[in-house]
Design a protein around this motif. Structure first.
Motif, short mmCIF file in Angstrom:
data_model
loop_
_atom_site.label_atom_id
_atom_site.label_comp_id
_atom_site.label_asym_id
_atom_site.label_seq_id
_atom_site.Cartn_x
_atom_site.Cartn_y
_atom_site.Cartn_z
N TYR A 1 41.60 16.20 12.75
CA TYR A 1 40.95 15.23 12.46
C TYR A 1 39.79 14.95 12.37
O TYR A 1 38.92 14.37 11.63
CB TYR A 1 41.78 14.25 12.83
CG TYR A 1 40.86 12.71 11.93
CD1 TYR A 1 41.99 12.22 10.93
CD2 TYR A 1 40.21 11.94 13.10
CE1 TYR A 1 40.67 11.06 10.17
CE2 TYR A 1 39.80 10.41 12.34
CZ TYR A 1 40.06 10.22 11.15
OH TYR A 1 40.15 9.29 10.89
N LEU A 2 39.01 15.64 13.94
CA LEU A 2 37.94 15.41 14.57
C LEU A 2 36.90 16.57 14.08
O LEU A 2 35.09 16.24 13.97
CB LEU A 2 38.06 15.26 15.58
CG LEU A 2 38.51 13.79 16.60
CD1 LEU A 2 38.57 14.20 17.82
CD2 LEU A 2 37.12 12.46 15.94
N ARG A 3 37.39 17.71 13.44
CA ARG A 3 36.96 18.92 12.18
C ARG A 3 36.61 19.26 14.28
O ARG A 3 35.03 20.25 13.13
CB ARG A 3 35.99 18.43 11.16
CG ARG A 3 36.69 17.52 10.69
CD ARG A 3 35.43 16.64 9.71
NE ARG A 3 36.33 16.18 8.39
CZ ARG A 3 35.77 14.98 7.73
NH1 ARG A 3 34.46 14.68 7.76
NH2 ARG A 3 36.75 14.46 6.73
N ALA A 4 37.12 19.67 14.63
CA ALA A 4 36.59 20.68 15.42
C ALA A 4 36.30 22.07 15.22
O ALA A 4 36.93 22.40 14.84
CB ALA A 4 37.38 20.28 16.79
N LYS A 5 35.21 22.86 16.21
CA LYS A 5 34.79 24.20 15.26
C LYS A 5 36.19 24.97 16.31
O LYS A 5 35.98 26.23 16.81
CB LYS A 5 33.65 24.36 15.45
CG LYS A 5 33.14 23.88 14.35
CD LYS A 5 32.03 24.02 13.92
CE LYS A 5 31.18 23.66 12.26
NZ LYS A 5 29.56 24.71 12.06
N GLY A 6 35.57 24.54 17.61
CA GLY A 6 36.13 24.88 19.83
C GLY A 6 37.65 24.24 19.62
O GLY A 6 37.53 23.08 20.14
N VAL A 7 38.97 24.83 20.23
CA VAL A 7 39.31 24.28 20.68
C VAL A 7 39.75 24.99 22.26
O VAL A 7 39.82 26.36 22.74
CB VAL A 7 40.65 24.06 20.45
CG1 VAL A 7 41.86 23.22 20.89
CG2 VAL A 7 40.89 23.18 19.32
N VAL A 8 40.14 24.19 23.41
CA VAL A 8 40.39 24.36 24.89
C VAL A 8 41.49 23.92 25.02
O VAL A 8 42.10 22.66 24.77
CB VAL A 8 39.00 24.52 25.49
CG1 VAL A 8 40.30 24.62 26.72
CG2 VAL A 8 37.90 25.46 25.31
N THR A 9 42.62 24.14 25.07
CA THR A 9 44.05 24.22 25.86
C THR A 9 44.37 25.55 26.13
O THR A 9 44.56 26.00 27.36
CB THR A 9 44.73 23.85 24.55
OG1 THR A 9 46.39 23.34 24.55
CG2 THR A 9 45.72 24.93 23.96
N THR A 10 45.58 24.53 26.94
CA THR A 10 46.63 24.83 28.50
C THR A 10 47.90 25.82 27.98
O THR A 10 47.94 26.16 26.96
CB THR A 10 47.40 24.45 29.14
OG1 THR A 10 48.57 23.66 28.65
CG2 THR A 10 46.13 23.37 29.28
N VAL A 11 47.89 27.01 29.07
CA VAL A 11 48.50 28.34 27.90
C VAL A 11 49.62 27.71 27.61
O VAL A 11 50.54 28.45 26.93
CB VAL A 11 48.71 29.05 29.73
CG1 VAL A 11 49.54 28.76 30.50
CG2 VAL A 11 49.25 30.43 28.87
N SER A 12 50.17 26.70 27.99
CA SER A 12 51.65 26.07 27.84
C SER A 12 51.86 25.35 26.53
O SER A 12 53.08 25.22 26.02
CB SER A 12 52.13 25.35 28.66
OG SER A 12 51.57 24.45 29.24
N SER A 13 50.45 25.28 25.69
CA SER A 13 50.70 24.82 23.97
C SER A 13 51.84 25.45 23.61
O SER A 13 50.90 26.69 23.43
CB SER A 13 49.77 24.45 24.01
OG SER A 13 48.63 23.58 24.47
#
Length: 483
Positions: free
Chosen positions: A275-287
């Motif tokens: 929705y926010l039209r992000a280009k970069g995403v950081v998430t944890t190994v468990s996602s």
């Protein structure tokens, strides 16, 4: 005769009292979080970030132990010749946003979702959560104690509450939720006043559900069967467009569709990032691996579990020239790493977990697409996740078992082979996360906040993911020595 000043070593507190840093903030049993311990941690924080003048924002959650801890934090602030800007009982992200906007440090007294007999303190620089480097400095500190380890809390001000409401009213169009009927499971959440105000000012009809003055430790990664069934009953009875809630300190969301089915937190994170039209995403190994498989983001990076690691990952993406960048955890807590521009409106960064933004983004997606809330995730790859934990599971035993499984495929197969099949690859970024030859994922790790062993799974159906978790934990429970 010169009076000898009393000093306390944070390392000694960690070793003797067990109050230490977890995935986010210092946590421990309430019985161990004495006024001296909380005074010392606050003093060490202020020294570590070199806070020598001005104000320090302070807030707390609704646990009965929080006022006494906050009074100890206020005493340490006063001892450091600083002024306490007491914001009362507001969400953790509201406290962090207020501190950021005012250019001051922040302290949040909260145990978040952890069991009732525990509590914690989260620390913030003006830029956002403290880093692991800051935690190391605090842990190495030896601090001077004051003549008193508590002081009466000043009257609370509304500035953090009001600024947090304005953050969302300035970004989302007026009356953009008009016509939506929402159930709000308020329990003892710090969001129960502020989120209601935001939703109503955006035009929604909000029906209060389950409000209580008794603290309820809601874990958005391991929603209880009772809460699952209750949400479905509410949906059937009231014909809501959605049901929303948060954990205790309102930095982790719960979003349920019109049928009362709760979304997984990592699915909410993916939808919010879209929705926010992000280009970069950081998430944890468990996602959920749908974050890569959906193809919506130019860059996806994974980290250890805990918001400080997600923040470090966001900073690396920003340094590489990627923007806008966001982050999220499987619990749904969402971080904004850079300014977001959408339809001529701007959302400022907020480098701490937030529950309100992802809730609003999911609701807005449904409105803008003209679909029911249950339909907003249908465009994602069919990857389903589940998670749960064994409480009161000795941390040392968790570490021993995980190390054994990581070093020996035979040991893993002996316990889990008939459930999981063969291992194709393994990842030890945080605990043991194995990708199976079937394409399914099975992940074990000790909690960073409490003596709990957590299990995560990913599969092609929700039923299979839940079976992997429930059966895996059943087999692990049988390994706990009987008292």
């Amino acid at each position: 005769m010169t009076e000898t000043k009393k000093t306390i070593s944070i390392a000694a507190i960690q070793n003797e009292r067990g109050v230490r840093f977890g995935t986010s903030g210092a946590r421990g049993l309430v019985a161990d979080m004495s006024s001296d311990v909380c005074f010392a941690y606050t003093s060490a924080f202020l020294e570590a970030i070199k806070a020598f003048e001005g104000k320090v924002a302070l807030a707390m959650d609704l646990r009965p132990s929080s006022p006494e801890i906050a009074a100890a934090c206020a005493a340490a602030i006063e001892h450091a010749r600083l002024e306490t800007d007491f914001c009362g009982t507001v969400p953790t992200p509201a406290l962090a946003y207020h501190a950021q906007m005012r250019g001051m440090p922040g302290i949040m007294v909260t145990g978040s979702h952890i069991p009732f007999d525990r509590n914690g303190i989260k620390f913030y620089r003006a830029e956002g959560e403290i880093t692991k480097t800051d935690e190391a400095r605090i842990s190495a500190a030896v601090v001077e104690m004051g003549s008193s380890s508590t002081t009466p809390l000043p009257a609370a001000n509304r500035s953090a509450f009001d600024a947090y409401v304005a953050r969302y009213l300035d970004f989302f169009p007026a009356q953009s939720l008009a016509g939506m009927r929402l159930g709000f499971y308020e329990h003892s959440s710090l969001a129960r006043d502020v989120l209601r105000r935001i939703l109503e000012l955006l035009g929604a009809e909000v029906v209060s559900l389950g409000r209580t003055d008794e603290f309820v430790p809601i874990d958005t990664e391991a929603v209880s069967r009772a809460d699952v069934e209750q949400a479905r009953r509410w949906a059937a009875e009231h014909r809501f467009d959605a049901i929303v809630s948060t954990d205790g300190d309102a930095d982790r969301p719960l979003v349920g569709d019109e049928n009362g089915n709760w979304f997984r937190g990592d699915v909410v994170g993916i939808l919010c990032a879209q929705y926010l039209r992000a280009k970069g995403v950081v998430t944890t190994v468990s996602s959920n691996t749908a974050v890569e498989k959906c193809g919506a983001f130019a860059s996806v990076s994974r980290t250890r579990i805990g918001s400080p690691y997600v923040i470090e990952g966001i900073e690396r993406q920003l340094a590489a020239g990627i923007s806008p960048v966001v982050g999220f955890e499987p619990n749904g807590g969402f971080l904004v790493g850079s300014s977001i521009e959408r339809e001529g409106r701007r959302l400022a960064p907020l480098m701490t977990r937030d529950a309100v933004l992802p809730i609003l983004c999911v609701l807005m997606m449904a409105r803008e697409q003209g679909v029911k809330v249950s339909a907003v995730s249908l465009g994602l790859p069919s990857r389903f996740t589940a998670s749960d934990r064994i409480q009161s599971f000795p941390t040392a035993l968790s570490g021993t078992l995980i190390a054994r499984f990581a070093s020996s495929a035979a040991a893993f197969g002996e316990l889990f082979g008939s459930l999981c099949g063969e291992i194709a690859s393994q990842d030890e970024t945080d605990g043991l996360r194995v990708t199976l030859r079937s394409g399914e994922i099975f992940h074990l790790r000790p909690s960073g906040n409490a003596p709990e062993l957590r299990c995560y799974a990913e599969a092609a159906t929700q039923e299979r993911a839940e079976h992997l978790v429930s059966e895996g934990l059943t087999r692990l429970r049988n390994l706990v020595p009987r008292q």
